[in-house]
Each structure stands twice: as C-alpha cells, then as structure tokens.
Design a protein around this motif. Structure first.
Motif, PDB file in Angstrom:
ATOM      1  N   LEU A  45       0.825  -1.211   0.000  1.00  0.00           N
ATOM      2  CA  LEU A  45       0.000   0.000   0.000  1.00  0.00           C
ATOM      3  C   LEU A  45       0.863   1.266   0.000  1.00  0.00           C
ATOM      4  O   LEU A  45       0.520   2.263  -0.634  1.00  0.00           O
ATOM      5  N   GLN A  50      -0.961   4.475  -1.909  1.00  0.00           N
ATOM      6  CA  GLN A  50      -2.276   4.518  -1.270  1.00  0.00           C
ATOM      7  C   GLN A  50      -2.170   4.834   0.209  1.00  0.00           C
ATOM      8  O   GLN A  50      -2.999   5.548   0.757  1.00  0.00           O
ATOM      9  N   LYS A  51      -1.159   4.293   0.871  1.00  0.00           N
ATOM     10  CA  LYS A  51      -0.962   4.530   2.306  1.00  0.00           C
ATOM     11  C   LYS A  51       0.050   5.661   2.469  1.00  0.00           C
ATOM     12  O   LYS A  51       1.205   5.514   2.087  1.00  0.00           O
TER      13      LYS A  51
END
Length: 154
Positions: A45, A50-51
C-alpha cells in the motif's frame, strides 16, 4: 540497519545531488504492523502510494525511550522478510487522542475500506493489545503519534 536496506538506501541517496543528499540526516529501516500478512500488505500500500500515513502509541516512545519520528526522516520500508520495498520521507508528525483521529487521517492510512469506522475498530484492537503489553488500559483518550509521509523511492 540491515545490509540490504543500507544498499537500497545508498542507491537512492546516490541518485540525488550533493545538496539534496545533505538535507537527510535521519534514517531507519523497518516494516509496518505486527504480523506478516499486514506488514506485507502495508508495504505494498505504501509502495503504490495509497498509504500515506501511520500512527503509533505515544506511550511507546515515552516508556521505551525511543526517538520520536521527525520531519525529513527517511525510512526504508521492508516486507516481513526484510526485503526493501520503498523509501518514505516523513512530512509531518503530531500527537492526537485516539477519539480525535479524523476521517481524513483514517483515509490517508489507506487500509481496509479507508473509513473512520473501520480504522477505529481495527486500531482499537491493535492498540488494546499494545496497551496490554505495557500493563496499561486502552482508552478513548490514549495519545497517538500521527505521521504523514510520501514515497521518495521505489
């Protein structure tokens, strides 16, 4: 720092100009989360972008005398087996009570369905386990350290 991570970090640092390299003074290498599945998931991620946030118990830094994260710190993100996946730079560090974490921060953590409801349920279980290890009771007012970061190298 493990040799693989140091080589990975050096590769990134050597790609920078001397002026850019000098701005970095703090380095580490670690995985996220406390189990293989989630460590590998978080590494992916993060790599994908995304993270872009994480949090931890403030008590961990106070009781263990660990260094508080700082802006500009570079971390080699590794999977559970210690394989370098990416490098992140910390953009901001702040403290916040568990019950004051925002929906926006939960979304930035990039996990689950990215909702505040999911974040609270999952993190309550995680922090309750950590609190138990410290022989303290989890509470809605427990202080967390919130970090925001971005990937600088894949």
């Amino acid at each position: 720092m493990e040799e693989k991570s140091q080589i990975y970090l050096n590769k990134y640092l050597n790609s920078l100009s001397e002026i850019e390299r000098k701005k970095y003074q703090s380095f580490s290498s670690d995985y996220f989360c406390a189990d293989e599945h989630n460590a590998n998931l978080c590494a992916e991620l993060i790599r994908s972008g995304q993270k872009t946030a994480t949090c931890s118990l403030n008590y961990w830094y106070v009781s263990e005398k660990e260094l508080m994260p700082v802006n500009g710190h570079l971390q080699v993100v590794v999977d559970w087996n210690g394989e370098p996946i990416s490098i992140i730079e910390i953009d901001s560090v702040e403290t916040c009570k568990y019950n004051e974490v925002s929906a926006e921060f939960a979304y930035a953590e990039g996990e689950g369905d990215r909702s505040l409801k999911w974040w609270r349920e999952t993190h309550w279980h995680y922090f309750a386990t950590e609190c138990s290890a410290f022989n303290i009771a989890p509470s809605e007012d427990m202080v967390l350290v919130l970090e925001r970061f971005h990937v600088v190298y894949r």
